[in-house]
Write an enzyme that holds these catalytic residues in place. Sequence first.
Site, PDB file in Angstrom:
ATOM      1  N   ASP A  82       0.841  -1.192   0.000  1.00  0.00           N
ATOM      2  CA  ASP A  82       0.000   0.000   0.000  1.00  0.00           C
ATOM      3  C   ASP A  82       0.880   1.247   0.000  1.00  0.00           C
ATOM      4  O   ASP A  82       1.764   1.391   0.846  1.00  0.00           O
ATOM      5  CB  ASP A  82      -0.894  -0.031   1.254  1.00  0.00           C
ATOM      6  N   HIS A  83       0.659   2.147  -0.944  1.00  0.00           N
ATOM      7  CA  HIS A  83       1.370   3.426  -1.030  1.00  0.00           C
ATOM      8  C   HIS A  83       2.888   3.258  -1.025  1.00  0.00           C
ATOM      9  O   HIS A  83       3.589   3.765  -0.146  1.00  0.00           O
ATOM     10  CB  HIS A  83       0.950   4.366   0.108  1.00  0.00           C
ATOM     11  N   ASP A 104       3.140   4.958  -5.518  1.00  0.00           N
ATOM     12  CA  ASP A 104       2.502   6.238  -5.220  1.00  0.00           C
ATOM     13  C   ASP A 104       3.440   7.381  -5.597  1.00  0.00           C
ATOM     14  O   ASP A 104       4.355   7.727  -4.854  1.00  0.00           O
ATOM     15  CB  ASP A 104       2.148   6.309  -3.730  1.00  0.00           C
ATOM     16  N   GLY A 182      -7.148   8.568   7.458  1.00  0.00           N
ATOM     17  CA  GLY A 182      -7.207   8.960   8.868  1.00  0.00           C
ATOM     18  C   GLY A 182      -8.620   9.050   9.404  1.00  0.00           C
ATOM     19  O   GLY A 182      -9.558   8.434   8.898  1.00  0.00           O
ATOM     20  N   HIS A 209      -9.611   4.759  -1.484  1.00  0.00           N
ATOM     21  CA  HIS A 209      -8.984   4.650  -0.168  1.00  0.00           C
ATOM     22  C   HIS A 209      -9.821   5.424   0.856  1.00  0.00           C
ATOM     23  O   HIS A 209     -10.732   6.160   0.509  1.00  0.00           O
ATOM     24  CB  HIS A 209      -7.570   5.226  -0.217  1.00  0.00           C
ATOM     25  N   GLY A 210      -9.508   5.247   2.142  1.00  0.00           N
ATOM     26  CA  GLY A 210     -10.217   5.995   3.173  1.00  0.00           C
ATOM     27  C   GLY A 210     -11.607   5.465   3.450  1.00  0.00           C
ATOM     28  O   GLY A 210     -12.537   6.237   3.688  1.00  0.00           O
ATOM     29  N   ASN A 231     -10.267   0.394   0.315  1.00  0.00           N
ATOM     30  CA  ASN A 231      -9.312   0.276   1.404  1.00  0.00           C
ATOM     31  C   ASN A 231      -9.972   0.606   2.737  1.00  0.00           C
ATOM     32  O   ASN A 231     -10.708   1.604   2.834  1.00  0.00           O
ATOM     33  CB  ASN A 231      -8.134   1.224   1.195  1.00  0.00           C
ATOM     34  N   THR A 234      -8.073   2.562   9.155  1.00  0.00           N
ATOM     35  CA  THR A 234      -7.992   3.396  10.347  1.00  0.00           C
ATOM     36  C   THR A 234      -8.941   2.932  11.453  1.00  0.00           C
ATOM     37  O   THR A 234      -8.547   2.831  12.612  1.00  0.00           O
ATOM     38  CB  THR A 234      -8.294   4.864   9.991  1.00  0.00           C
TER      39      THR A 234
END
Length: 236
Positions: A82-83, A104, A182, A209-210, A231, A234
């Site tokens: 990831d990233h 990324d 986040g 994502h997020g 994704n 958090t």
Amino acid sequence: MPLVNTTEMFKKAYEGGYAIGAFNINDMEIMQGIVAACQELKAPVILQVSGGARKYAHHDYLFNMVQAAVKETGLPIALHLDHGASFELCKDCIDGGFTSVMIDGSHLPYEENVEKTAQFTKLAHAAGVHVEAIMDKMTANAIDETEVRDVSQYYTDPKKAAEFCEATGIDNLTVTVGTIHGVYVAAPKLDIERTAQIHSMVNIPIGMHGGSGVDDDQFRAVIKAGIRKINFYTYM
């Protein structure tokens, strides 16, 4: 049963109109919880490792835990970086047995991102590894923030997304349509229409994502609009 490449996963998701869950792992307990849920639902899964997690838990520990999960469950499981912020990290993960890698280059100027992503994609494809990339920066909220950020400045432009995919040869594209990394100060509002436009203009699967903090109705809407990878980390 070996780790799988996400290409076949995404082909089925693309044709079936659903999204694959992609969950970050840092240790055995988190991985066991994710895999148990997927086993119960007979769902394919992408287990992701960030550069930080790889440094913390070490490549071999994480890789062998995921191999154990494949052996125990028989589920289609892909191991994904990831990233990946550097060419070197991404290549190390390919050499270390990852079946999918996200490069990324969103911190780079657009043309440089295109160039480096295209170079890496050729390398990865030669090794049989699937490539995810991102064109736009994603913002993130710290845990102590109280103000809602304006994320519209980070939205993916559908036409530019199509050009990016064509120029780089990647296998799936991360898009920004209203989520952040986040903790959310307020529930995110996703741009469903933009998502559908990107999906219609890009001929590869698109991901978001997020996922933490997104409610079920928005998940359903954004999947219907074309998202094929989500994704989630958090809130775990």
